[in-house]
Design an enzyme around this catalytic site. Structure first.
Site, PDB file in Angstrom:
ATOM      1  N   SER A   1      30.836  26.810  -1.983  1.00  0.00           N
ATOM      2  CA  SER A   1      31.826  27.095  -0.940  1.00  0.00           C
ATOM      3  C   SER A   1      32.533  28.441  -1.085  1.00  0.00           C
ATOM      4  O   SER A   1      32.669  29.168  -0.093  1.00  0.00           O
ATOM      5  CB  SER A   1      32.857  25.968  -0.875  1.00  0.00           C
ATOM      6  OG  SER A   1      32.242  24.763  -0.482  1.00  0.00           O
TER       7      SER A   1
ATOM      8  N   LYS B   1      37.095  12.521  -2.843  1.00  0.00           N
ATOM      9  CA  LYS B   1      36.896  12.319  -1.409  1.00  0.00           C
ATOM     10  C   LYS B   1      37.610  11.074  -0.890  1.00  0.00           C
ATOM     11  O   LYS B   1      37.961  11.010   0.297  1.00  0.00           O
ATOM     12  CB  LYS B   1      35.401  12.254  -1.079  1.00  0.00           C
ATOM     13  CG  LYS B   1      34.694  13.587  -1.227  1.00  0.00           C
ATOM     14  CD  LYS B   1      33.274  13.521  -0.703  1.00  0.00           C
ATOM     15  CE  LYS B   1      32.595  14.884  -0.763  1.00  0.00           C
ATOM     16  NZ  LYS B   1      31.250  14.871  -0.141  1.00  0.00           N
TER      17      LYS B   1
ATOM     18  N   GLY C   1      22.442   5.036  -3.398  1.00  0.00           N
ATOM     19  CA  GLY C   1      23.825   5.403  -3.680  1.00  0.00           C
ATOM     20  C   GLY C   1      24.806   4.609  -2.839  1.00  0.00           C
ATOM     21  O   GLY C   1      24.469   4.094  -1.767  1.00  0.00           O
TER      22      GLY C   1
END
Length: 252
Positions: free
Chosen positions: A19, A67, A131
């Protein structure tokens, strides 16, 4: 003079994050006077202090392991976040009185959806999703939007999930879409315990990991003649969507 806007990334660890470079190059390319920094938080409880000491922050990307935990610090959530209870983007605004208002978004859904769709054509193949974390939740949400049926696979299955040990070659041959939404593969040599002998030319294997690439999962897919896709395009798409969210009011 207006305050120079700043943006950043929170998570832990952040040493290999894409990022900062991506957004810095975006600002240079567009001639935007803004900065982007990594803020490695040892605990999510450090977020209020970060916001207080950096009042120019207008947006944050959120990565592992925060998150879900970051939702304790926001004022509003997008519909995707309400559904998934996981966010990867925070939009930070201020009222005329100076009060901070934080909205949580999930652009992982957007990024995955729009990176997968061109590979499908008219097909909507049954999928295995490996996952159960926030990234997997975004994948499942996008698959539902695409009309794709799926089975979720976990090391500790519950609520209808499958275990890795239960997957058979025959089922794998009949499941054309395999998606890795786990961190397995971040380290060289790591590999999910799957019936790789089932893979063939009719399969598409997608790994959300983008560094390293290809992962062992994708290498084994390619060796079997399957198509393989890493998470880099998804990352670009979700980053571009984050920028749209951060600047939406400025463009109105």
């Amino acid at each position: 003079m207006p305050t120079r806007c700043s943006y950043g990334l929170i998570g832990r660890p952040l040493g290999h994050s894409f990022s900062p470079r991506y957004f810095s190059e975006l600002f240079d390319r567009l001639g935007i006077d803004a900065s982007y920094e990594s803020y490695e938080l040892q605990r999510i409880e450090e977020l209020p202090e970060l916001l207080a000491t950096h009042p120019s922050l207008r947006g944050l990307n959120v990565t592992l392991p925060y998150k879900r935990e970051v939702l304790h610090y926001v004022d509003a959530c997008s519909p995707e976040v309400e559904r998934l209870q996981a966010a990867n983007v925070l939009h930070i605004e201020h009222t005329p009185s100076g009060k901070r208002h934080i909205t949580a978004h999930n652009t992982d859904v957007w990024g995955f959806y729009h990176s997968l769709l061109p590979l499908l054509g008219e097909e909507r193949p049954h999928a295995w999703v490996f996952g159960t974390g926030g990234a997997a939740s975004a994948v499942l949400y996008a698959l539902e939007q695409l009309g794709i049926s799926y089975e979720q696979v976990s090391r500790t299955p519950q609520n209808g999930q499958r275990s890795y040990e239960s997957l058979t070659r025959e089922e794998g041959e009949a499941t054309p879409l395999w998606i890795n939404a786990t961190p397995i593969g971040l380290h060289e040599g790591e590999c999910l315990p799957l019936p790789y002998e089932a893979l063939g030319e009719s399969h598409l294997c997608y790994d959300l990991i983008y560094n390293p690439s290809p992962t062992t999962f994708l290498r084994r897919a390619l060796q079997s003649g399957a198509r393989a896709k890493d998470g880099l395009e998804m990352l670009h798409l979700q980053a571009d969507k984050a920028w749209q969210l951060w600047t939406a009011n400025e463009e109105e």
